[in-house]
Every structure is written in C-alpha cells, then in structure tokens.
Design a protein around this motif. Structure first.
Motif, PDB file in Angstrom:
ATOM      1  N   LEU A   1      -9.145  23.382 -18.176  1.00 12.80           N
ATOM      2  CA  LEU A   1      -7.777  23.906 -18.057  1.00 12.80           C
ATOM      3  C   LEU A   1      -7.729  25.416 -18.258  1.00 12.80           C
ATOM      4  O   LEU A   1      -6.992  26.132 -17.574  1.00 12.80           O
ATOM      5  CB  LEU A   1      -6.877  23.235 -19.106  1.00 12.80           C
ATOM      6  CG  LEU A   1      -6.312  21.870 -18.713  1.00 12.80           C
ATOM      7  CD1 LEU A   1      -5.668  21.214 -19.922  1.00 12.80           C
ATOM      8  CD2 LEU A   1      -5.283  22.029 -17.589  1.00 12.80           C
ATOM      9  N   LEU A   2      -8.508  25.898 -19.217  1.00 13.88           N
ATOM     10  CA  LEU A   2      -8.534  27.346 -19.470  1.00 13.88           C
ATOM     11  C   LEU A   2      -9.002  28.081 -18.209  1.00 13.88           C
ATOM     12  O   LEU A   2      -8.449  29.116 -17.838  1.00 13.88           O
ATOM     13  CB  LEU A   2      -9.473  27.670 -20.640  1.00 13.88           C
ATOM     14  CG  LEU A   2      -9.015  27.251 -22.040  1.00 13.88           C
ATOM     15  CD1 LEU A   2     -10.163  27.400 -23.035  1.00 13.88           C
ATOM     16  CD2 LEU A   2      -7.811  28.067 -22.508  1.00 13.88           C
ATOM     17  N   LYS A   3      -9.993  27.526 -17.569  1.00 12.35           N
ATOM     18  CA  LYS A   3     -10.548  28.175 -16.359  1.00 12.35           C
ATOM     19  C   LYS A   3      -9.551  28.143 -15.201  1.00 12.35           C
ATOM     20  O   LYS A   3      -9.462  29.072 -14.426  1.00 12.35           O
ATOM     21  CB  LYS A   3     -11.837  27.462 -15.927  1.00 12.35           C
ATOM     22  CG  LYS A   3     -13.004  27.840 -16.791  1.00 12.35           C
ATOM     23  CD  LYS A   3     -14.333  27.546 -16.093  1.00 12.35           C
ATOM     24  CE  LYS A   3     -15.487  27.823 -17.016  1.00 12.35           C
ATOM     25  NZ  LYS A   3     -15.765  26.750 -17.975  1.00 12.35           N
ATOM     26  N   GLN A   4      -8.786  27.006 -15.146  1.00 11.83           N
ATOM     27  CA  GLN A   4      -7.843  26.871 -14.017  1.00 11.83           C
ATOM     28  C   GLN A   4      -6.502  27.547 -14.283  1.00 11.83           C
ATOM     29  O   GLN A   4      -5.593  27.439 -13.479  1.00 11.83           O
ATOM     30  CB  GLN A   4      -7.526  25.378 -13.786  1.00 11.83           C
ATOM     31  CG  GLN A   4      -8.671  24.533 -13.323  1.00 11.83           C
ATOM     32  CD  GLN A   4      -8.451  23.064 -13.680  1.00 11.83           C
ATOM     33  OE1 GLN A   4      -7.362  22.663 -14.089  1.00 11.83           O
ATOM     34  NE2 GLN A   4      -9.493  22.279 -13.552  1.00 11.83           N
ATOM     35  N   GLY A   5      -6.327  28.132 -15.483  1.00 13.32           N
ATOM     36  CA  GLY A   5      -5.021  28.705 -15.838  1.00 13.32           C
ATOM     37  C   GLY A   5      -3.966  27.628 -16.028  1.00 13.32           C
ATOM     38  O   GLY A   5      -2.816  27.777 -15.591  1.00 13.32           O
TER      39      GLY A   5
ATOM     40  N   ASP B   1      -8.996  32.736 -25.323  1.00 12.65           N
ATOM     41  CA  ASP B   1      -9.773  31.687 -24.647  1.00 12.65           C
ATOM     42  C   ASP B   1      -9.459  31.632 -23.157  1.00 12.65           C
ATOM     43  O   ASP B   1     -10.336  31.372 -22.327  1.00 12.65           O
ATOM     44  CB  ASP B   1      -9.501  30.314 -25.294  1.00 12.65           C
ATOM     45  CG  ASP B   1     -10.113  30.201 -26.688  1.00 12.65           C
ATOM     46  OD1 ASP B   1     -10.794  31.151 -27.108  1.00 12.65           O
ATOM     47  OD2 ASP B   1      -9.893  29.171 -27.353  1.00 12.65           O
ATOM     48  N   ARG B   2      -8.202  31.899 -22.820  1.00 14.57           N
ATOM     49  CA  ARG B   2      -7.832  31.934 -21.394  1.00 14.57           C
ATOM     50  C   ARG B   2      -8.617  33.023 -20.680  1.00 14.57           C
ATOM     51  O   ARG B   2      -9.084  32.842 -19.560  1.00 14.57           O
ATOM     52  CB  ARG B   2      -6.339  32.210 -21.243  1.00 14.57           C
ATOM     53  CG  ARG B   2      -5.447  30.987 -21.366  1.00 14.57           C
ATOM     54  CD  ARG B   2      -4.044  31.384 -20.913  1.00 14.57           C
ATOM     55  NE  ARG B   2      -3.054  30.364 -21.196  1.00 14.57           N
ATOM     56  CZ  ARG B   2      -2.881  29.266 -20.468  1.00 14.57           C
ATOM     57  NH1 ARG B   2      -3.649  29.033 -19.426  1.00 14.57           N
ATOM     58  NH2 ARG B   2      -1.943  28.394 -20.790  1.00 14.57           N
ATOM     59  N   GLN B   3      -8.724  34.184 -21.353  1.00 14.59           N
ATOM     60  CA  GLN B   3      -9.452  35.299 -20.725  1.00 14.59           C
ATOM     61  C   GLN B   3     -10.919  34.955 -20.493  1.00 14.59           C
ATOM     62  O   GLN B   3     -11.491  35.238 -19.450  1.00 14.59           O
ATOM     63  CB  GLN B   3      -9.384  36.534 -21.624  1.00 14.59           C
ATOM     64  CG  GLN B   3      -8.082  37.293 -21.519  1.00 14.59           C
ATOM     65  CD  GLN B   3      -7.990  38.349 -22.616  1.00 14.59           C
ATOM     66  OE1 GLN B   3      -8.996  38.792 -23.150  1.00 14.59           O
ATOM     67  NE2 GLN B   3      -6.774  38.739 -22.944  1.00 14.59           N
ATOM     68  N   TYR B   4     -11.517  34.330 -21.529  1.00 13.90           N
ATOM     69  CA  TYR B   4     -12.959  34.034 -21.424  1.00 13.90           C
ATOM     70  C   TYR B   4     -13.244  32.747 -20.649  1.00 13.90           C
ATOM     71  O   TYR B   4     -14.355  32.534 -20.186  1.00 13.90           O
ATOM     72  CB  TYR B   4     -13.583  33.939 -22.820  1.00 13.90           C
ATOM     73  CG  TYR B   4     -13.622  35.271 -23.538  1.00 13.90           C
ATOM     74  CD1 TYR B   4     -14.176  36.393 -22.932  1.00 13.90           C
ATOM     75  CD2 TYR B   4     -13.107  35.412 -24.826  1.00 13.90           C
ATOM     76  CE1 TYR B   4     -14.208  37.625 -23.577  1.00 13.90           C
ATOM     77  CE2 TYR B   4     -13.136  36.633 -25.483  1.00 13.90           C
ATOM     78  CZ  TYR B   4     -13.689  37.737 -24.850  1.00 13.90           C
ATOM     79  OH  TYR B   4     -13.728  38.947 -25.478  1.00 13.90           O
TER      80      TYR B   4
END
Ligand SMILES: Nc1ncnc2c1ncn2[C@@H]1O[C@H](COP(=O)(O)OP(=O)(O)OP(=O)(O)O)[C@@H](O)[C@H]1O
Length: 363
Positions: free
Chosen positions: A168-172, A247-250
């Motif tokens: 989810l973090l990677k997909q925004g 975490d969203r950024q990374y």
C-alpha cells in the motif's frame, strides 16, 4: 532428539552416502575437502530450510547431477512421553524444494523445519554476533517456533500484514486502508514482541552463567533486546502512524518487530564492535548452547548439536570447557575435525571417517 540415519544423494561431493550416528558424542574425521562439513550442512538444511554455506546455485547439487536428496530419520524422546520415530525427506530438482514428513508431502518447508531441531556452530557462526540483525532475529524466532506451537501463526499474521502495508505504501494507498493494516500490524507486532522479549530474558539467564563457565574472561553480562521501535515511549500502532509519511516516501515500513534486534553486553567492553573474532565466536557459541539448554528445559529433550571444525575455531582450553559442558547434558553431539585432538579420546566419542565419498566407523 536422536538422529539414527542421514542419507544424502547427489549432495556436494557425495553421490550416495549413509551415516548412522550414535547417541552421545560422535566425531567425524577426514582430510580437507573429504565432505565432513557437507554432512552437517545437509542436516542443517533439513532443520532450517537453508544451508549455512550459500544457496542451491552455490553448489549444493553435485556437479553434473540434476537434483539432490536428503533423508533423515530420528527419534523424538520428549520426557515423560514415549519416544517416537520420525522421518523427513527433502529434494531439490532445479527449481523448487519438495519436502516430506512422516510419509506425507509438506506444503510448506517450515513444517519440516519445525519438526527437526538442530543447533549448529560452524566457522561462519560469529555472524550471529558481528553480522546483521536478520540472523539475530532468526535466532530468536527459531526458538519460539520450536517451543511455542502458536508462534508460527502469529509470525505469519505479522508478516502478511507487513507485506500488505508495504504494498500500500508503494501504491500510495488511502489512509483509511492503511489504518486497517496498521491496526493488524500493531496488534500482532505487540504480541510477537512480548514473546521475543520474554524468550530473550530467559535466554540471558542461561547464557550469562554458561559464558562464565566456557569463557570466563569474556565477561558476558547480558543480552539486551531491541524491539524495533521506541517501545518505552509509544505503542507500535502509534509508532506506525508517526512514521507513516516517511514510510510513504521510502515505500516500506521503517518501524516494527521486523527491525528488532538484540545485542550481547560485556563487563569490560564497549560493545560487540570491540570483540576479537575469537571472542565473537565464543559469544555466539555461548548463545547457541544456551538456546539448546533452554530447548531441553522447555521441550523435555535436547536438540541435536552439530559443531563443525571446533578445533580450528577455538583454542584447546575453550574446546575442553565446551565439551565438558556438552557432556553434562543429554544431547547427541556431532563434531567434525581434520586432526581430532588427543584429549578428546578421554570423552570416548563414537568415531567415523570420511574418505572417497563414503563415511565409515573408525577405531
Ligand atoms: N557441487 C559439487 N559437486 C561436486 N563436488 C563438490 C560440490 N560442492 C562441493 N564439492 C566438493 O565437496 C567437498 C566438500 O567438502 P566439505 O567442505 O564438506 O569438506 P570438509 O571435509 O569439511 O573439508 P575441510 O576440512 O577442508 O573443511 C569438497 O571436496 C568440494 O570440492
């Protein structure tokens, strides 16, 4: 646990080899390159689902062969229940591992690994102390997998939630969806951490006196647990929320039990970076033997203890202390050596010799 038979097919230099170790102390001798380490490596492979010397593509399968097979038969002897015979097989045929346990296919290799308990000390074992946190997390979790039957379920729950959150973090992904996974991660992660922390406390109570016994000058004082976030300040759920934007950024989760670690502490040394290689090995050995002793307390039987090339790893005094400690327990011990030291004779090991791709009893 008592290994009755280890059979290898097309494993490293062996075409087919069968070994029947005895209870108590077993000593395997042979020249350099004879295949002594390979025997312990195969056992470790069955017990951990991985070699301590690299991957399949690094040469586990015999040159020119298509696949390898390892079979182990052993006896479980948990006190006070009756002994039980078990057998496991592992095959690698180019792409994937296939495992069998007691005549049935296993869906996940983890089930094989949970059945057979082997504690291995080999020339790379100092990495437990001087290497990355991953090996120390695995070390803690190995014990918990073996002594707490529901730990695997808890661990899988946490791993699944972590995978989902990272995706989810990677997909925004939306905050509302992340909230749900943070909740799941927070809950399973706190439970996981409680188990690890109490295991490490128990282990410390064993490792400190054990190190004082086998390596009195080491000055091991404690094992300090690091949960993977600032647990003394915030809950895991709060730590995840606080880290969310970063975490969203990374694109990955920066806090939690997947970042947990532990460190040995010493009376006269600032930390593990000050240890000599030999001291790191002794510390690793003390932790591994403490783990074996804890297993014996919890399960009512000893794991098998495999020590590869002990004589080249430790000086004579330390070897003698380690052997004295081991002989005070009930474990089946497997030791390899190129030149078995003379003093070992007094321990009356069952002796084997490896030569020309075969292993045979020796006088
Ligand atoms: N894939 C392979 N195919 C054929 N032979 C291999 C393969 N991988 C390793 N070998 C050989 O198998 C042997 C493995 O030796 P191993 O490390 O088990 O020996 P050892 O008796 O422990 O030796 P040492 O005392 O030198 O540590 C070596 O002779 C090596 O060259």
């Amino acid at each position: 646990m008592l290994i009755n038979r280890l059979t290898l097919h097309r494993f490293r230099r062996f075409d087919t080899v069968e070994w029947h170790p005895a209870p108590g102390l077993n000593l395997v001798s042979g020249d350099n390159g004879a295949g002594k380490t390979s025997l312990l490596e195969a056992l470790h492979l069955m017990a951990y689902g991985r070699s301590f010397r690299g991957r399949v593509r690094d040469g586990l399968v015999r040159a020119g062969a298509e696949d390898l097979e390892v079979f182990v038969e052993w006896q479980e002897q948990p006190q006070p229940t009756p002994a039980r015979k078990r057998r496991a097989g592992l095959r690698h045929s180019g792409q994937a591992w296939k495992g069998r346990l007691d005549g049935q296919d296993v869906q996940q290799l983890g089930n094989l690994c949970a059945a057979l308990a082997v504690v291995t000390f080999e020339p790379g074992s100092h990495a437990l102390i001087s290497g990355s946190g991953e090996s120390r997390r695995r070390f803690m979790d190995w014990a918990l997998f073996h002594v707490e039957p529901d730990f695997l379920t808890l661990w899988r729950r946490y791993s699944r939630a972590l995978k989902q959150r990272n995706a989810l973090l990677k997909q925004g992904g939306a905050n509302a969806t992340l909230d749900a996974w943070d909740y799941e991660l927070g809950e399973s992660g706190e439970l996981l951490t409680l188990r690890r922390r109490s295991y490490l406390e128990r282990l410390q109570d064993k490792a400190v006196p054990l190190a004082a016994d086998i390596a009195p000058l080491l000055g091991l004082q404690g094992l300090a647990f690091q949960p993977g976030w600032r647990r003394h300040e915030v809950s895991l759920a709060d730590a995840l929320l606080l880290a969310r934007e970063r975490d969203r950024q990374y694109g990955y989760t920066s806090v939690g039990p997947h970042r947990a670690d532990w460190q040995p502490e010493f009376s006269d040394l600032p930390g593990t970076q000050a240890l000599s290689r030999g001291q790191a090995k002794l510390t690793a050995l003390a932790c591994l033997l403490a783990q074996a002793e804890d297993f014996a307390d919890q399960r009512g039987e000893w794991p098998v203890i495999a020590l590869d090339d002990l004589a080249s790893e430790l000086d004579r005094h330390h070897q003698q202390r380690v052997l004295a400690r081991l002989m005070a327990g009930q474990a089946q011990v497997l030791i390899t050596a190129t030149e078995p030291p003379a003093w070992l004779e007094s321990r009356q090991p069952t002796r084997f010799h490896v030569e020309h791709g075969q292993i045979s009893p020796s006088a």
